[in-house]
Design an enzyme around this catalytic site. Structure first.
Site: not given
Length: 376
Positions: A134, A164
């Protein structure tokens, strides 16, 4: 053939988004905000970690169809869409799209002009390519996470904005648009490998230059832009709120000291041996009044000082309200599309796409009648 009306410079561009979470949907939202006809291919049951579809703003301005890629005819339905698209975006681990029958080779066999965008954390190759991860792990390896926070505390987590969305989604969109320009000029599509580790590392280009030149120390809280400088950071006010200070240049610094009431600290700007005393003086002054009071003091000045607002407060700030930086749609306050265009303005045209709600319309508009097979 019926066409979906668009608003923005990408009107007429068709995008297929294979449903995922995080940076892929955000990248597709940005393309949709810019006017592209984005069709999100949702899987039965929805993706993991998904929020209520009614509130998933990253699916605004899109349409959704449901295709089970593990069913016998699922890959064919996606390939039918890819054959009529300009761009396809997927965020699977390397090799997964190929195993499902919708990888670049299969798609380019149907549409050689297709731009095939791949969004991953580690990239399509390298020792970690097949590992889960992540945002926080991706930015940790690039050195950027280690830059953020106080020197005597663990690195601060910047939500998932840095990895992200900045290092991932935005680089995917830049890559897709560049490849789309190339495809339209040459008739040849290509694969865009957008890795969060690559994009996040790229964001630190200026810092690496400063590091090489000896103008940046490779540790937290010791530099001009990382909180080490007392006139570039945040300070608590009397009511437990915060003010942000960015008075870097000399004229801004002088204005800052004047309005703060500590003009005797003028010589401390370039004397780092005095930075400890300067920080204490600045902190003491800010602690003497509330955030609203200090906001009023610095209003209209070039001292480069601003109140630190919450997510719910930000839309009501006079400047952001005047620019309509945020908008309300279907009862959801959300950031308006950005950037802005003089000839092809953008807007929030529709709320979050509900999974499968647009299958019939997409089947008609994209001339893919088999999409509706099995629908009640």
């Amino acid at each position: 053939m019926a066409k979906t009306p668009g608003h923005g410079p990408l009107t007429g561009v068709r995008v297929v988004e294979l449903a995922g979470i995080g940076p892929g949907p955000f990248a597709a939202m940005l393309l949709a905000d810019l006017g592209a006809d984005v069709v999100r291919v949702d899987r039965p049951g929805g993706p993991g970690l998904a929020i209520d579809p009614a509130y998933d703003i990253t699916n605004r301005n899109k349409r959704s169809v449901i295709v089970d890629l593990k069913s016998p005819d699922g890959p064919a339905r996606v390939l039918d869409l890819a054959a009529r698209a300009d761009v396809l975006i997927e965020g699977y681990r390397p090799g997964v799209a190929e195993r499902l029958g919708v990888g670049p080779e299969a798609c380019h066999a149907r549409n050689p002009r297709l731009v095939y965008g791949r969004m991953t954390g580690w990239g399509q190759d390298g020792p970690l390519a097949d590992r889960a991860g992540h945002d926080i792990a991706y930015i940790a390896l690039t050195g950027t996470l280690g830059m953020i926070g106080a020197p005597d505390e663990p690195p601060a987590v910047p939500a998932n904005l840095l990895g992200d969305y900045a290092g991932g989604s935005l680089y995917l969109v830049v890559g897709v648009l560049a490849a789309l320009h190339h495809a339209r000029a040459t008739g040849t599509g290509q694969v865009v490998d957008a890795a969060i580790v690559d994009g996040t590392a790229h964001l630190s280009a200026m810092i690496h230059g400063m590091l090489a030149a000896g103008g940046w120390q490779d540790r937290r809280g010791a530099n001009l832009l990382d909180g080490g400088c007392p006139y570039y950071g945040t300070y608590e006010t009397a009511d437990g709120r915060y003010m942000a200070v960015g008075a870097l240049e000399a004229r801004f610094y002088d204005e800052f000291l004047r309005l703060l009431g500590i003009e005797d600290q003028g010589g401390a700007r370039k004397d780092w041996t005095r930075w400890g005393d300067l920080r204490e003086a600045v902190a003491a002054r800010f602690a003497s009044r509330t955030q609203d009071e200090w906001t009023a003091v610095f209003e209209g000045s070039d001292a480069c000082v601003a109140p630190v607002l919450s997510l719910r407060e930000a839309p009501h700030h006079p400047h952001l309200a005047a620019r309509s930086t945020f908008t309300d749609h279907d009862g959801i306050t959300q950031p308006a599309p950005a950037p802005r265009f003089s000839a092809t303005p953008t807007t929030v045209r529709s709320g979050p796409a509900r999974p499968g709600a647009d299958t019939t319309d997409v089947a008609r508009d994209w001339d893919v009648p088999d999409l509706t097979k099995g629908l009640a």
